[in-house]
Design a protein around this motif. Structure first.
Motif, PDB file in Angstrom:
ATOM      1  N   LEU A  39       0.818  -1.219   0.000  1.00  0.00           N
ATOM      2  CA  LEU A  39       0.000   0.000   0.000  1.00  0.00           C
ATOM      3  C   LEU A  39       0.848   1.263   0.000  1.00  0.00           C
ATOM      4  N   GLY A  40       2.173   1.102  -0.042  1.00  0.00           N
ATOM      5  CA  GLY A  40       3.072   2.262  -0.021  1.00  0.00           C
ATOM      6  C   GLY A  40       3.041   2.994   1.308  1.00  0.00           C
ATOM      7  N   LEU A  41       2.921   2.258   2.417  1.00  0.00           N
ATOM      8  CA  LEU A  41       2.802   2.880   3.739  1.00  0.00           C
ATOM      9  C   LEU A  41       3.936   2.458   4.661  1.00  0.00           C
ATOM     10  N   ARG A  42       4.386   3.425   5.438  1.00  0.00           N
ATOM     11  CA  ARG A  42       5.248   3.188   6.596  1.00  0.00           C
ATOM     12  C   ARG A  42       4.497   3.771   7.788  1.00  0.00           C
ATOM     13  N   LEU A  43       4.423   3.010   8.873  1.00  0.00           N
ATOM     14  CA  LEU A  43       3.615   3.392  10.025  1.00  0.00           C
ATOM     15  C   LEU A  43       4.458   3.383  11.294  1.00  0.00           C
ATOM     16  N   ALA A  44       4.158   4.300  12.185  1.00  0.00           N
ATOM     17  CA  ALA A  44       4.776   4.337  13.517  1.00  0.00           C
ATOM     18  C   ALA A  44       3.657   4.559  14.526  1.00  0.00           C
ATOM     19  N   PHE A  45       3.536   3.647  15.484  1.00  0.00           N
ATOM     20  CA  PHE A  45       2.492   3.729  16.501  1.00  0.00           C
ATOM     21  C   PHE A  45       3.110   4.057  17.854  1.00  0.00           C
ATOM     22  N   PHE A  46       2.734   5.193  18.417  1.00  0.00           N
ATOM     23  CA  PHE A  46       3.099   5.539  19.791  1.00  0.00           C
ATOM     24  C   PHE A  46       1.984   5.013  20.678  1.00  0.00           C
ATOM     25  N   THR A  47       2.317   4.057  21.535  1.00  0.00           N
ATOM     26  CA  THR A  47       1.292   3.403  22.350  1.00  0.00           C
ATOM     27  C   THR A  47       1.507   3.560  23.843  1.00  0.00           C
ATOM     28  N   ASN A  48       2.622   4.161  24.252  1.00  0.00           N
ATOM     29  CA  ASN A  48       2.946   4.227  25.679  1.00  0.00           C
ATOM     30  C   ASN A  48       2.757   5.611  26.283  1.00  0.00           C
ATOM     31  N   GLN A  49       1.927   6.432  25.665  1.00  0.00           N
ATOM     32  CA  GLN A  49       1.772   7.797  26.166  1.00  0.00           C
ATOM     33  C   GLN A  49       0.616   7.921  27.164  1.00  0.00           C
ATOM     34  N   GLY A  50      -0.001   6.803  27.531  1.00  0.00           N
ATOM     35  CA  GLY A  50      -1.037   6.846  28.550  1.00  0.00           C
ATOM     36  C   GLY A  50      -2.425   7.099  28.012  1.00  0.00           C
ATOM     37  N   GLY A  51      -2.597   7.070  26.720  1.00  0.00           N
ATOM     38  CA  GLY A  51      -3.909   7.267  26.116  1.00  0.00           C
ATOM     39  C   GLY A  51      -4.050   6.400  24.884  1.00  0.00           C
ATOM     40  N   LEU A  52      -4.850   6.854  23.964  1.00  0.00           N
ATOM     41  CA  LEU A  52      -5.034   6.136  22.710  1.00  0.00           C
ATOM     42  C   LEU A  52      -3.748   6.147  21.896  1.00  0.00           C
ATOM     43  N   ALA A  53      -3.608   5.159  21.026  1.00  0.00           N
ATOM     44  CA  ALA A  53      -2.450   5.115  20.145  1.00  0.00           C
ATOM     45  C   ALA A  53      -2.474   6.307  19.190  1.00  0.00           C
ATOM     46  N   ILE A  54      -1.290   6.841  18.938  1.00  0.00           N
ATOM     47  CA  ILE A  54      -1.095   7.879  17.934  1.00  0.00           C
ATOM     48  C   ILE A  54      -0.275   7.241  16.828  1.00  0.00           C
ATOM     49  N   GLU A  55      -0.846   7.228  15.631  1.00  0.00           N
ATOM     50  CA  GLU A  55      -0.203   6.599  14.482  1.00  0.00           C
ATOM     51  C   GLU A  55       0.320   7.666  13.537  1.00  0.00           C
ATOM     52  N   LEU A  56       1.587   7.559  13.162  1.00  0.00           N
ATOM     53  CA  LEU A  56       2.141   8.406  12.116  1.00  0.00           C
ATOM     54  C   LEU A  56       2.161   7.584  10.845  1.00  0.00           C
ATOM     55  N   VAL A  57       1.756   8.207   9.732  1.00  0.00           N
ATOM     56  CA  VAL A  57       1.638   7.504   8.465  1.00  0.00           C
ATOM     57  C   VAL A  57       2.417   8.251   7.391  1.00  0.00           C
ATOM     58  N   GLU A  58       3.355   7.555   6.767  1.00  0.00           N
ATOM     59  CA  GLU A  58       4.044   8.071   5.586  1.00  0.00           C
ATOM     60  C   GLU A  58       3.516   7.281   4.401  1.00  0.00           C
ATOM     61  N   SER A  59       3.006   7.983   3.389  1.00  0.00           N
ATOM     62  CA  SER A  59       2.417   7.326   2.227  1.00  0.00           C
ATOM     63  C   SER A  59       3.179   7.685   0.964  1.00  0.00           C
ATOM     64  N   SER A  60       3.646   6.664   0.275  1.00  0.00           N
ATOM     65  CA  SER A  60       4.266   6.879  -1.029  1.00  0.00           C
ATOM     66  C   SER A  60       3.368   6.328  -2.137  1.00  0.00           C
ATOM     67  N   GLY A  61       2.215   5.818  -1.750  1.00  0.00           N
ATOM     68  CA  GLY A  61       1.272   5.254  -2.707  1.00  0.00           C
ATOM     69  C   GLY A  61       0.244   6.271  -3.150  1.00  0.00           C
ATOM     70  N   LYS A  62      -0.680   5.819  -3.968  1.00  0.00           N
ATOM     71  CA  LYS A  62      -1.765   6.670  -4.455  1.00  0.00           C
ATOM     72  C   LYS A  62      -2.769   6.871  -3.323  1.00  0.00           C
ATOM     73  N   SER A  63      -3.032   8.138  -2.988  1.00  0.00           N
ATOM     74  CA  SER A  63      -3.902   8.430  -1.857  1.00  0.00           C
ATOM     75  C   SER A  63      -4.385   9.871  -1.927  1.00  0.00           C
ATOM     76  N   GLU A  64      -5.589  10.115  -1.398  1.00  0.00           N
ATOM     77  CA  GLU A  64      -6.067  11.485  -1.275  1.00  0.00           C
ATOM     78  C   GLU A  64      -5.481  12.158  -0.034  1.00  0.00           C
ATOM     79  N   MET A  65      -4.800  11.404   0.784  1.00  0.00           N
ATOM     80  CA  MET A  65      -4.272  11.909   2.041  1.00  0.00           C
ATOM     81  C   MET A  65      -2.922  12.580   1.824  1.00  0.00           C
ATOM     82  N   ARG A  66      -2.735  13.688   2.509  1.00  0.00           N
ATOM     83  CA  ARG A  66      -1.531  14.504   2.385  1.00  0.00           C
ATOM     84  C   ARG A  66      -0.946  14.755   3.771  1.00  0.00           C
ATOM     85  N   PRO A  67       0.353  15.099   3.844  1.00  0.00           N
ATOM     86  CA  PRO A  67       0.922  15.431   5.148  1.00  0.00           C
ATOM     87  C   PRO A  67       0.068  16.491   5.857  1.00  0.00           C
ATOM     88  N   GLY A  68      -0.187  16.231   7.115  1.00  0.00           N
ATOM     89  CA  GLY A  68      -1.039  17.113   7.910  1.00  0.00           C
ATOM     90  C   GLY A  68      -2.459  16.603   8.048  1.00  0.00           C
TER      91      GLY A  68
END
Length: 136
Positions: A39-68
């Motif tokens: 899918l052209g994705l690299r993911l990083a999940f922060f799970t130890n911050q005491g709340g819900l997971a925060i996922e960072l997504v880098e996309s090199s594939g075709k997507s409507e999603m943009r940084p930010g």
């Protein structure tokens, strides 16, 4: 019906540059990294911050999603029933079938259909199992 927040995803231009910033901001160690080349994705999940997971997504594939762009991921008890219910109400919801490196069946409401917000529908507990290496 969709329930509680499952996690928040944030699209970034460069995961390697974003991780140190978010690590400093959150202050809770290294994220769990996952690659989804099909899918052209690299993911990083922060799970130890005491709340819900925060996922960072880098996309090199075709997507409507943009940084930010931010993805609001909601838990659902029954993904098929929730997608059918939303469609019955005139909301365009889509399936995303599992792939080799992302073995999760999820639903989506696109940015265009979600009033500028991307909504991910996640069967309860599936993303946490994936992050922990227990899915697939």
């Amino acid at each position: 019906m969709a329930g509680a927040l499952d996690h928040i995803g944030i699209f970034v231009a460069d995961l390697d540059t974003a991780i140190p910033f978010y690590r400093s901001l959150i202050g809770q160690g290294d994220p769990v990294l996952r690659e989804v080349p099909e899918l052209g994705l690299r993911l990083a999940f922060f799970t130890n911050q005491g709340g819900l997971a925060i996922e960072l997504v880098e996309s090199s594939g075709k997507s409507e999603m943009r940084p930010g762009d931010v993805v609001v991921a909601l838990e659902v008890d029954d993904l098929e029933a929730e997608i059918a219910r939303l469609r019955d109400e005139g909301i365009r919801a889509y399936h995303q079938k599992p792939t080799e490196n992302l073995p999760l069946h999820r639903g989506w409401i696109t940015k265009g259909d979600g009033h500028g917000t991307i909504i991910e529908l996640c069967p309860k507990g599936d993303v946490a199992r994936f992050v922990a290496g227990e899915a697939g």
